[in-house]
Design a protein around this motif. Structure first.
Motif, PDB file in Angstrom:
ATOM      1  N   ALA A  46      51.877  48.032  52.286  1.00 55.16           N
ATOM      2  CA  ALA A  46      52.597  49.043  51.755  1.00 55.16           C
ATOM      3  C   ALA A  46      52.374  48.828  50.206  1.00 55.16           C
ATOM      4  O   ALA A  46      52.289  49.914  49.505  1.00 55.16           O
ATOM      5  N   GLN A  47      52.035  47.712  49.858  1.00 58.46           N
ATOM      6  CA  GLN A  47      51.637  47.501  48.603  1.00 58.46           C
ATOM      7  C   GLN A  47      50.189  47.941  48.122  1.00 58.46           C
ATOM      8  O   GLN A  47      49.978  48.685  46.970  1.00 58.46           O
ATOM      9  N   SER A  48      49.482  47.934  49.153  1.00 59.07           N
ATOM     10  CA  SER A  48      47.907  48.460  49.037  1.00 59.07           C
ATOM     11  C   SER A  48      48.005  50.016  48.968  1.00 59.07           C
ATOM     12  O   SER A  48      47.156  50.760  47.969  1.00 59.07           O
ATOM     13  N   ALA A  49      48.977  50.701  49.693  1.00 58.94           N
ATOM     14  CA  ALA A  49      49.053  52.237  49.726  1.00 58.94           C
ATOM     15  C   ALA A  49      49.606  52.668  48.436  1.00 58.94           C
ATOM     16  O   ALA A  49      49.453  53.687  47.748  1.00 58.94           O
ATOM     17  N   ASP A  50      50.649  51.830  47.721  1.00 62.92           N
ATOM     18  CA  ASP A  50      51.325  52.011  46.543  1.00 62.92           C
ATOM     19  C   ASP A  50      50.345  51.997  45.421  1.00 62.92           C
ATOM     20  O   ASP A  50      50.347  52.963  44.344  1.00 62.92           O
ATOM     21  N   LEU A  51      49.382  51.063  45.607  1.00 63.65           N
ATOM     22  CA  LEU A  51      48.359  50.864  44.545  1.00 63.65           C
ATOM     23  C   LEU A  51      47.174  52.172  44.551  1.00 63.65           C
ATOM     24  O   LEU A  51      47.054  52.665  43.743  1.00 63.65           O
ATOM     25  N   ALA A  52      46.961  52.596  45.948  1.00 69.79           N
ATOM     26  CA  ALA A  52      46.186  53.710  45.940  1.00 69.79           C
ATOM     27  C   ALA A  52      46.794  54.808  45.346  1.00 69.79           C
ATOM     28  O   ALA A  52      46.313  55.909  44.706  1.00 69.79           O
ATOM     29  N   ARG A  53      48.243  55.168  45.549  1.00 72.06           N
ATOM     30  CA  ARG A  53      48.991  56.339  45.085  1.00 72.06           C
ATOM     31  C   ARG A  53      48.944  56.337  43.449  1.00 72.06           C
ATOM     32  O   ARG A  53      48.790  57.336  43.006  1.00 72.06           O
ATOM     33  N   ARG A  54      49.023  55.053  43.134  1.00 70.91           N
ATOM     34  CA  ARG A  54      48.880  55.110  41.581  1.00 70.91           C
ATOM     35  C   ARG A  54      47.694  55.326  40.937  1.00 70.91           C
ATOM     36  O   ARG A  54      47.520  56.120  40.125  1.00 70.91           O
ATOM     37  N   VAL A  55      46.605  55.059  41.538  1.00 68.32           N
ATOM     38  CA  VAL A  55      45.291  55.525  41.262  1.00 68.32           C
ATOM     39  C   VAL A  55      45.029  56.987  41.315  1.00 68.32           C
ATOM     40  O   VAL A  55      44.503  57.517  40.517  1.00 68.32           O
ATOM     41  N   VAL A  56      45.370  57.776  42.704  1.00 65.29           N
ATOM     42  CA  VAL A  56      45.273  59.008  42.843  1.00 65.29           C
ATOM     43  C   VAL A  56      46.148  59.912  41.676  1.00 65.29           C
ATOM     44  O   VAL A  56      45.659  60.787  41.219  1.00 65.29           O
ATOM     45  N   GLU A 109      49.472  54.457  55.958  1.00 69.46           N
ATOM     46  CA  GLU A 109      50.762  53.604  55.944  1.00 69.46           C
ATOM     47  C   GLU A 109      51.562  53.856  57.046  1.00 69.46           C
ATOM     48  O   GLU A 109      52.019  53.072  57.857  1.00 69.46           O
ATOM     49  N   THR A 110      51.825  55.245  57.735  1.00 63.16           N
ATOM     50  CA  THR A 110      52.743  55.513  58.657  1.00 63.16           C
ATOM     51  C   THR A 110      51.733  54.935  59.979  1.00 63.16           C
ATOM     52  O   THR A 110      52.602  54.318  60.926  1.00 63.16           O
ATOM     53  N   ALA A 150      41.144  48.928  41.972  1.00 63.30           N
ATOM     54  CA  ALA A 150      41.729  49.217  43.222  1.00 63.30           C
ATOM     55  C   ALA A 150      40.783  48.808  44.323  1.00 63.30           C
ATOM     56  O   ALA A 150      41.610  48.041  45.206  1.00 63.30           O
ATOM     57  N   VAL A 151      39.861  49.230  44.358  1.00 66.07           N
ATOM     58  CA  VAL A 151      38.954  48.924  45.475  1.00 66.07           C
ATOM     59  C   VAL A 151      38.680  47.384  45.434  1.00 66.07           C
ATOM     60  O   VAL A 151      38.684  46.729  46.654  1.00 66.07           O
ATOM     61  N   GLU A 152      38.637  46.847  44.309  1.00 64.65           N
ATOM     62  CA  GLU A 152      38.271  45.122  44.245  1.00 64.65           C
ATOM     63  C   GLU A 152      39.657  44.558  45.025  1.00 64.65           C
ATOM     64  O   GLU A 152      39.306  43.535  45.593  1.00 64.65           O
ATOM     65  N   GLN A 153      40.761  45.293  44.578  1.00 63.28           N
ATOM     66  CA  GLN A 153      41.985  44.376  45.236  1.00 63.28           C
ATOM     67  C   GLN A 153      42.141  44.809  46.663  1.00 63.28           C
ATOM     68  O   GLN A 153      42.904  44.134  47.369  1.00 63.28           O
ATOM     69  N   LEU A 154      41.547  45.905  47.276  1.00 64.44           N
ATOM     70  CA  LEU A 154      41.652  46.147  48.660  1.00 64.44           C
ATOM     71  C   LEU A 154      40.655  45.378  49.381  1.00 64.44           C
ATOM     72  O   LEU A 154      40.709  45.325  50.612  1.00 64.44           O
ATOM     73  N   ARG A 163      43.416  45.470  58.403  1.00 62.92           N
ATOM     74  CA  ARG A 163      42.139  45.248  57.936  1.00 62.92           C
ATOM     75  C   ARG A 163      41.598  47.042  58.073  1.00 62.92           C
ATOM     76  O   ARG A 163      41.169  47.544  57.139  1.00 62.92           O
ATOM     77  N   GLN A 164      41.915  47.782  59.153  1.00 64.39           N
ATOM     78  CA  GLN A 164      41.694  49.077  59.384  1.00 64.39           C
ATOM     79  C   GLN A 164      42.285  49.788  58.012  1.00 64.39           C
ATOM     80  O   GLN A 164      41.691  50.807  57.567  1.00 64.39           O
ATOM     81  N   ALA A 165      43.596  49.680  58.061  1.00 63.58           N
ATOM     82  CA  ALA A 165      44.346  50.360  56.952  1.00 63.58           C
ATOM     83  C   ALA A 165      43.645  50.102  55.363  1.00 63.58           C
ATOM     84  O   ALA A 165      43.567  51.072  54.738  1.00 63.58           O
ATOM     85  N   HIS A 166      43.229  48.956  55.112  1.00 60.36           N
ATOM     86  CA  HIS A 166      42.654  48.752  53.864  1.00 60.36           C
ATOM     87  C   HIS A 166      41.301  49.336  53.643  1.00 60.36           C
ATOM     88  O   HIS A 166      41.130  50.021  52.784  1.00 60.36           O
ATOM     89  N   GLN A 167      40.794  49.419  54.606  1.00 63.38           N
ATOM     90  CA  GLN A 167      39.293  49.906  54.744  1.00 63.38           C
ATOM     91  C   GLN A 167      39.725  51.512  54.505  1.00 63.38           C
ATOM     92  O   GLN A 167      38.926  52.290  53.727  1.00 63.38           O
ATOM     93  N   ARG A 168      40.524  52.201  55.428  1.00 58.12           N
ATOM     94  CA  ARG A 168      40.602  53.583  55.104  1.00 58.12           C
ATOM     95  C   ARG A 168      41.203  53.834  53.574  1.00 58.12           C
ATOM     96  O   ARG A 168      41.062  54.719  52.964  1.00 58.12           O
ATOM     97  N   LEU A 169      42.033  53.038  53.132  1.00 56.32           N
ATOM     98  CA  LEU A 169      42.558  53.402  51.919  1.00 56.32           C
ATOM     99  C   LEU A 169      41.396  53.363  50.772  1.00 56.32           C
ATOM    100  O   LEU A 169      41.256  54.115  49.890  1.00 56.32           O
ATOM    101  N   SER A 170      40.661  52.334  51.023  1.00 61.35           N
ATOM    102  CA  SER A 170      39.480  52.116  50.118  1.00 61.35           C
ATOM    103  C   SER A 170      38.338  53.166  50.376  1.00 61.35           C
ATOM    104  O   SER A 170      38.263  53.929  49.136  1.00 61.35           O
ATOM    105  N   GLN A 171      38.305  53.775  51.234  1.00 60.55           N
ATOM    106  CA  GLN A 171      37.567  55.020  51.692  1.00 60.55           C
ATOM    107  C   GLN A 171      38.174  56.217  50.973  1.00 60.55           C
ATOM    108  O   GLN A 171      37.683  57.044  50.709  1.00 60.55           O
ATOM    109  N   LEU A 172      39.747  56.317  51.187  1.00 61.31           N
ATOM    110  CA  LEU A 172      40.230  57.544  50.623  1.00 61.31           C
ATOM    111  C   LEU A 172      40.166  57.690  49.102  1.00 61.31           C
ATOM    112  O   LEU A 172      39.791  58.595  48.497  1.00 61.31           O
ATOM    113  N   LEU A 173      40.239  56.350  48.497  1.00 62.97           N
ATOM    114  CA  LEU A 173      40.173  56.237  46.866  1.00 62.97           C
ATOM    115  C   LEU A 173      38.823  56.897  46.399  1.00 62.97           C
ATOM    116  O   LEU A 173      38.442  57.592  45.542  1.00 62.97           O
TER     117      LEU A 173
END
Length: 155
Positions: free
Chosen positions: A141-151, A71-72, A123-127, A82-92
């Motif tokens: 920011a919304q996608s990062a919040d979604l990822a945090r909720r899943v974690v 996110e930062t 979450a992955v589907e939403q990303l 796009r890269q941020a969403h891909q990384r968030l999906s990968q992190l999940l």
């Protein structure tokens, strides 16, 4: 003349006997070395395990920090949407792998559904739209919040 056709036994030098014994000893030593070097050895176990899997709190802390880093980096302009969403999906996916052993990093969305990992799959589907759309859109920011909720929800 009797006895002219007979000769006394031939005597050999002592060095021939020494050489024969040395050759036999060399073969015996060679065989012993080969047998010793190729024998099965018992494996000694260390005092403790070589690797301890992280606790769920450590894992949660690790991935929440990684999500914040993504996110930062996006906010600083170092990562595109796009890269941020891909990384968030990968992190999940990697979080799911470390937390439960499910090989989520290699799975498709259909494979994730078949594993019945509902929160991860949703979450992955939403990303996906943010990660694969032709035009970069969506809020990191919304996608990062979604990822945090899943974690946080992962047990």
């Amino acid at each position: 003349m009797p006895g002219e056709g007979f000769f006394p036994p031939v005597t050999h030098s002592i060095w021939w006997t020494v050489l024969a014994v040395a050759i036999l000893l060399a073969f015996a030593v060679y065989a012993a070395v080969v047998l010793f070097a190729t024998r099965r050895r018992e494996r000694s176990s260390p005092d403790g395990p070589l690797w301890m899997p992280p606790t769920s709190d450590e894992l949660r802390y690790k991935y929440l920090n990684l999500i914040s880093e993504v996110e930062t980096a996006n906010a600083r302009g170092e990562l595109g949407i796009r890269q941020a969403h891909q990384r968030l999906s990968q992190l999940l996916r990697f979080h799911a792998f470390e937390a439960s052993g499910v090989r989520a990093p290699q799975m498709t969305l259909t494979d994730l559904r078949s594993e019945q990992l509902t929160s991860l799959t949703d979450a992955v589907e939403q990303l996906y739209p943010g990660a694969f759309a032709e035009i970069e859109r969506g809020g990191v920011a919304q996608s990062a919040d979604l990822a945090r909720r899943v974690v946080r929800s992962w047990t």
